[in-house]
Design a protein around this motif. Structure first.
Motif, PDB file in Angstrom:
ATOM      1  N   TRP A 170       0.878  -1.204  -0.070  1.00  0.00           N
ATOM      2  CA  TRP A 170       0.153  -0.110   0.012  1.00  0.00           C
ATOM      3  C   TRP A 170       0.895   1.248  -0.230  1.00  0.00           C
ATOM      4  CZ3 TRP A 170      -4.669  -0.097  -1.572  1.00  0.00           C
ATOM      5  CH2 TRP A 170      -5.406  -1.382  -1.304  1.00  0.00           C
ATOM      6  N   ARG A 171       1.943   1.163   0.775  1.00  0.00           N
ATOM      7  CA  ARG A 171       2.751   2.480   0.971  1.00  0.00           C
ATOM      8  C   ARG A 171       3.247   2.584  -0.578  1.00  0.00           C
ATOM      9  NH1 ARG A 171       7.959   2.956   5.050  1.00  0.00           N
ATOM     10  NH2 ARG A 171       8.535   5.141   4.504  1.00  0.00           N
ATOM     11  N   GLN A 172       3.999   1.544  -1.219  1.00  0.00           N
ATOM     12  CA  GLN A 172       4.408   1.583  -2.550  1.00  0.00           C
ATOM     13  C   GLN A 172       3.471   2.253  -3.411  1.00  0.00           C
ATOM     14  OE1 GLN A 172       7.757   0.975  -3.500  1.00  0.00           O
ATOM     15  NE2 GLN A 172       7.184   2.190  -4.880  1.00  0.00           N
ATOM     16  N   ALA A 173       2.455   1.834  -3.502  1.00  0.00           N
ATOM     17  CA  ALA A 173       1.111   2.248  -4.255  1.00  0.00           C
ATOM     18  C   ALA A 173       1.013   3.886  -4.143  1.00  0.00           C
ATOM     19  CB  ALA A 173      -0.259   1.618  -4.115  1.00  0.00           C
ATOM     20  N   VAL A 174       0.946   4.228  -2.961  1.00  0.00           N
ATOM     21  CA  VAL A 174       0.751   5.688  -2.766  1.00  0.00           C
ATOM     22  C   VAL A 174       1.996   6.471  -3.309  1.00  0.00           C
ATOM     23  CG1 VAL A 174       0.607   7.410  -0.928  1.00  0.00           C
ATOM     24  CG2 VAL A 174      -0.651   5.286  -0.578  1.00  0.00           C
ATOM     25  N   GLU A 175       3.236   5.864  -3.023  1.00  0.00           N
ATOM     26  CA  GLU A 175       4.567   6.730  -3.374  1.00  0.00           C
ATOM     27  C   GLU A 175       4.640   6.467  -5.098  1.00  0.00           C
ATOM     28  OE1 GLU A 175       8.322   6.483  -1.944  1.00  0.00           O
ATOM     29  OE2 GLU A 175       7.369   7.397   0.089  1.00  0.00           O
ATOM     30  N   ASP A 176       3.952   5.597  -5.401  1.00  0.00           N
ATOM     31  CA  ASP A 176       4.035   5.490  -7.101  1.00  0.00           C
ATOM     32  C   ASP A 176       3.084   6.427  -7.796  1.00  0.00           C
ATOM     33  OD1 ASP A 176       5.754   3.623  -7.134  1.00  0.00           O
ATOM     34  OD2 ASP A 176       4.363   1.912  -7.414  1.00  0.00           O
ATOM     35  N   CYS A 177       2.053   7.141  -6.744  1.00  0.00           N
ATOM     36  CA  CYS A 177       1.073   8.177  -7.270  1.00  0.00           C
ATOM     37  C   CYS A 177       1.862   9.608  -6.590  1.00  0.00           C
ATOM     38  CB  CYS A 177      -0.172   7.779  -6.521  1.00  0.00           C
ATOM     39  SG  CYS A 177      -1.015   6.359  -7.036  1.00  0.00           S
ATOM     40  N   GLY A 178       2.905   9.707  -6.454  1.00  0.00           N
ATOM     41  CA  GLY A 178       3.675  10.953  -6.104  1.00  0.00           C
ATOM     42  C   GLY A 178       3.561  11.449  -4.790  1.00  0.00           C
ATOM     43  N   VAL A 179       3.093  10.762  -3.812  1.00  0.00           N
ATOM     44  CA  VAL A 179       2.997  11.150  -2.504  1.00  0.00           C
ATOM     45  C   VAL A 179       4.094  10.453  -1.662  1.00  0.00           C
ATOM     46  CG1 VAL A 179       1.565  11.254  -0.155  1.00  0.00           C
ATOM     47  CG2 VAL A 179       0.669  11.256  -2.529  1.00  0.00           C
ATOM     48  N   PHE A 180       4.914  11.224  -1.091  1.00  0.00           N
ATOM     49  CA  PHE A 180       6.172  10.696  -0.308  1.00  0.00           C
ATOM     50  C   PHE A 180       5.810  10.268   1.087  1.00  0.00           C
ATOM     51  CE2 PHE A 180       7.734  13.385  -3.420  1.00  0.00           C
ATOM     52  CZ  PHE A 180       8.872  12.781  -3.874  1.00  0.00           C
ATOM     53  N   VAL A 181       6.054   9.058   1.486  1.00  0.00           N
ATOM     54  CA  VAL A 181       5.524   8.402   2.609  1.00  0.00           C
ATOM     55  C   VAL A 181       6.601   8.266   3.671  1.00  0.00           C
ATOM     56  CG1 VAL A 181       4.269   6.721   4.018  1.00  0.00           C
ATOM     57  CG2 VAL A 181       3.650   7.470   1.764  1.00  0.00           C
ATOM     58  N   PHE A 182       6.612   9.183   4.677  1.00  0.00           N
ATOM     59  CA  PHE A 182       7.940   8.985   5.659  1.00  0.00           C
ATOM     60  C   PHE A 182       7.154   8.378   7.082  1.00  0.00           C
ATOM     61  CE2 PHE A 182       9.097  12.385   3.051  1.00  0.00           C
ATOM     62  CZ  PHE A 182      10.550  12.148   2.988  1.00  0.00           C
ATOM     63  N   LYS A 183       7.890   7.614   8.018  1.00  0.00           N
ATOM     64  CA  LYS A 183       7.444   7.251   9.467  1.00  0.00           C
ATOM     65  C   LYS A 183       8.366   7.699  10.503  1.00  0.00           C
ATOM     66  CE  LYS A 183       7.150   2.899   8.353  1.00  0.00           C
ATOM     67  NZ  LYS A 183       6.588   1.411   8.921  1.00  0.00           N
ATOM     68  N   ALA A 184       7.758   7.489  11.692  1.00  0.00           N
ATOM     69  CA  ALA A 184       8.846   7.838  12.775  1.00  0.00           C
ATOM     70  C   ALA A 184       7.926   7.272  14.091  1.00  0.00           C
ATOM     71  CB  ALA A 184       8.958   9.318  12.981  1.00  0.00           C
ATOM     72  N   ALA A 185       8.701   6.974  14.976  1.00  0.00           N
ATOM     73  CA  ALA A 185       8.230   6.339  16.165  1.00  0.00           C
ATOM     74  C   ALA A 185       7.705   7.736  17.286  1.00  0.00           C
ATOM     75  CB  ALA A 185       9.470   5.453  16.867  1.00  0.00           C
ATOM     76  N   PHE A 186       6.630   7.841  17.238  1.00  0.00           N
ATOM     77  CA  PHE A 186       6.015   8.990  17.866  1.00  0.00           C
ATOM     78  C   PHE A 186       5.800   8.646  19.315  1.00  0.00           C
ATOM     79  CE2 PHE A 186       5.049  10.416  13.982  1.00  0.00           C
ATOM     80  CZ  PHE A 186       4.266  11.547  14.008  1.00  0.00           C
ATOM     81  N   LYS A 187       6.404   9.704  20.429  1.00  0.00           N
ATOM     82  CA  LYS A 187       6.268   9.361  21.670  1.00  0.00           C
ATOM     83  C   LYS A 187       4.762   9.592  22.289  1.00  0.00           C
ATOM     84  CE  LYS A 187      11.050  10.532  22.704  1.00  0.00           C
ATOM     85  NZ  LYS A 187      11.968  11.416  23.622  1.00  0.00           N
ATOM     86  N   GLN A 188       4.168  10.233  21.359  1.00  0.00           N
ATOM     87  CA  GLN A 188       2.505  10.679  21.623  1.00  0.00           C
ATOM     88  C   GLN A 188       1.732   9.449  21.023  1.00  0.00           C
ATOM     89  OE1 GLN A 188       1.284  14.484  21.085  1.00  0.00           O
ATOM     90  NE2 GLN A 188      -0.796  13.886  21.533  1.00  0.00           N
ATOM     91  N   LYS A 189       1.632   8.368  21.686  1.00  0.00           N
ATOM     92  CA  LYS A 189       0.953   7.263  21.104  1.00  0.00           C
ATOM     93  C   LYS A 189      -0.384   7.032  20.542  1.00  0.00           C
ATOM     94  CE  LYS A 189       4.675   5.052  22.604  1.00  0.00           C
ATOM     95  NZ  LYS A 189       5.516   4.875  21.924  1.00  0.00           N
ATOM     96  N   ASP A 190      -1.080   8.427  21.090  1.00  0.00           N
ATOM     97  CA  ASP A 190      -2.602   8.532  20.330  1.00  0.00           C
ATOM     98  C   ASP A 190      -2.560   9.259  18.868  1.00  0.00           C
ATOM     99  OD1 ASP A 190      -1.854  11.095  21.508  1.00  0.00           O
ATOM    100  OD2 ASP A 190      -3.785  11.558  21.610  1.00  0.00           O
ATOM    101  N   ILE A 191      -1.609   9.578  18.292  1.00  0.00           N
ATOM    102  CA  ILE A 191      -1.297  10.279  17.153  1.00  0.00           C
ATOM    103  C   ILE A 191      -0.957   8.935  16.034  1.00  0.00           C
ATOM    104  CG2 ILE A 191       0.116  11.800  15.611  1.00  0.00           C
ATOM    105  CD1 ILE A 191      -1.483  13.267  17.806  1.00  0.00           C
ATOM    106  N   SER A 192      -1.960   9.095  15.023  1.00  0.00           N
ATOM    107  CA  SER A 192      -1.711   8.150  14.152  1.00  0.00           C
ATOM    108  C   SER A 192      -0.933   8.574  12.860  1.00  0.00           C
ATOM    109  CB  SER A 192      -3.303   7.580  13.369  1.00  0.00           C
ATOM    110  OG  SER A 192      -4.023   6.978  14.508  1.00  0.00           O
ATOM    111  N   GLY A 193      -0.871   9.808  12.707  1.00  0.00           N
ATOM    112  CA  GLY A 193      -0.163  10.348  11.715  1.00  0.00           C
ATOM    113  C   GLY A 193      -0.708  11.784  11.048  1.00  0.00           C
ATOM    114  N   PHE A 194       0.094  12.298   9.934  1.00  0.00           N
ATOM    115  CA  PHE A 194      -0.595  13.438   9.489  1.00  0.00           C
ATOM    116  C   PHE A 194       0.014  13.644   8.232  1.00  0.00           C
ATOM    117  CE2 PHE A 194       3.600  14.380  11.561  1.00  0.00           C
ATOM    118  CZ  PHE A 194       4.298  15.145  10.847  1.00  0.00           C
ATOM    119  N   CYS A 195      -0.697  14.772   7.510  1.00  0.00           N
ATOM    120  CA  CYS A 195      -0.231  14.968   6.124  1.00  0.00           C
ATOM    121  C   CYS A 195       0.199  16.517   5.748  1.00  0.00           C
ATOM    122  CB  CYS A 195      -1.194  14.395   4.994  1.00  0.00           C
ATOM    123  SG  CYS A 195      -2.821  15.403   5.179  1.00  0.00           S
ATOM    124  N   LEU A 196       1.007  16.716   5.011  1.00  0.00           N
ATOM    125  CA  LEU A 196       1.375  18.197   4.456  1.00  0.00           C
ATOM    126  C   LEU A 196       0.951  18.208   3.044  1.00  0.00           C
ATOM    127  CD1 LEU A 196       4.551  18.690   6.537  1.00  0.00           C
ATOM    128  CD2 LEU A 196       2.282  19.250   7.283  1.00  0.00           C
TER     129      LEU A 196
END
Length: 390
Positions: A170-196
């Motif tokens: 799924w990540r590869q499919a999104v990146e192939d469509c031009g969106v750059f996908v980064f990840k990090a280990a958040f200390k705030q566990k209730d955050i799932s993610g965000f987009c810019l």
């Protein structure tokens, strides 16, 4: 002298640096083992920190260059309050220092992308330039359009034998469509993610501390935000949706529904649901687990589908979701290079490695882009060339 106050510090810069990492005066005082009144005095311009104190403020707490505190005024930056307007003020105020720093890091990646690619997205097709979503549009039809743009069939999805493979695909499919996908280990566990959002180089940033099935759902939820041309920050605890103003509430519900429909096409789910007993709340959990495995999603997402169909009560759904969430412990440790490679956008990392190989950027520049030390570059490069994980 180390014990003397530093001259020339702008009090406004001290306040700005603190608030842009979401720290209170009390938190700063506790970190420095000083009284809150002393921090307030610095920020009011009545006194100033010593050089060791300023170094700790800059490098350990605020993650800013020392020189920034001597500028005439704070540099222009976009704050979370301005970026994520769909969140209630109370939720924005609970963002941790780590979350502020993750958002700042995402902006740094976006700047790096502009340095590498200019205003040109390297993908052959950019999904946000071809598709847009409408909250009032047909949900199933819009989800199917996204699936078709990905080129991912249900048969292919079912063939993915693990959530690790599913996340990678799924990540590869999104990146192939031009969106750059980064990840990090958040200390705030209730955050799932965000987009810019960006006209050419949008970013999705996922919390790697959550399970892989949660990351998959968050990935598609944030993609929905991008296709609505809205920056989004999503929380694991969906109770916050109830606190949103009505228009923002409908937006979040829609993004959740789009993500669920992409992952679990309604027609196929209806066929699979026929195998369940009339009283799903009394059914063995293995039935939910098996169906979740078919789509590579969590049991919670499956149960939510049944809730939307009116086949389980909200109380049952919420109790089960909380119980399952308490059981989820993402695996930690492992190979450092593999983990670091998984955090970075695959296209971004490969571009940096390629440019360094061709002599277009130095080792120091490449390491800076990747957020690693130069001495770690060789091992990281090897991992990227071999192919990083999910």
């Amino acid at each position: 002298m180390k014990s003397e106050s530093v001259l020339g510090i702008q009090p406004e810069l001290l306040r700005w640096a603190r608030t842009t990492v979401g720290m209170s005066v009390t938190e700063v005082a506790d970190s420095l083992k000083r009284k809150p009144e002393e921090i307030e005095s610095w920020e009011a311009g009545h006194s100033a920190p010593t050089y060791p104190q300023l170094e700790k403020l800059a490098y350990q707490l605020y993650k800013r260059p020392l020189a920034v505190f001597f500028l005439p005024e704070p540099p222009e930056e976009t704050t979370p309050q301005r970026e994520f307007r769909t969140l209630p003020t109370a939720d924005l105020q609970t963002l941790s220092r780590d979350t502020y720093l993750q958002i700042r890091r995402a902006h740094a990646y976006q700047i790096a992308l502009k340095e590498l690619f200019g205003d040109h997205n390297p993908a052959n097709r950019c999904i946000w330039k071809s598709l847009s979503l409408s909250i009032r549009g047909d949900l199933a039809q819009q989800a199917q359009q996204i699936r078709q743009f990905f080129g991912v069939t249900l048969e292919e999805q079912i063939a993915w034998k693990s959530d690790t493979i599913a996340l990678k695909q799924w990540r590869q499919a999104v990146e192939d469509c031009g969106v750059f996908v980064f990840k990090a280990a958040f200390k705030q566990k209730d955050i799932s993610g965000f987009c810019l959002m960006d006209e050419n180089l949008p970013i999705i940033y996922l919390n790697n501390s959550t399970t892989k099935t949660r990351q998959i759902f968050s990935l598609l939820h944030e993609l929905a935000h991008l296709l609505l041309s809205i920056n989004g920050l999503s929380k694991f605890d969906t109770d916050y949706i109830a606190r949103l103003p009505e228009s923002e509430k409908q937006l979040e519900i829609f993004c959740n529904a789009i993500a669920a429909e992409i992952l679990i096409p309604g027609r196929d789910f209806a066929i699979q649901a026929e195998r369940f007993p009339a009283n799903i709340e009394a059914a063995p959990e293995t039935l939910l687990s098996d169906l979740a495995g078919r789509y590579g999603v969590s049991r919670e997402v499956i149960l939510r589908r049944f809730l939307d169909l009116g086949r389980v009560s909200r109380v049952f759904y919420e109790n089960q979701a909380k119980r399952w969430a308490a059981q989820k412990q993402p695996a930690g440790g492992g190979n450092w290079y593999l983990n670091q490679g998984a955090y970075l956008s695959d296209r971004f990392a490969k571009e940096v490695v390629s440019r360094h190989f061709r002599g277009q950027i130095s080792l120091e520049q490449a390491s800076d882009f990747l957020g690693i030390k130069p001495k770690s570059y060789a091992g990281f490069e090897e991992r990227i060339l071999q192919g990083s994980g999910a």
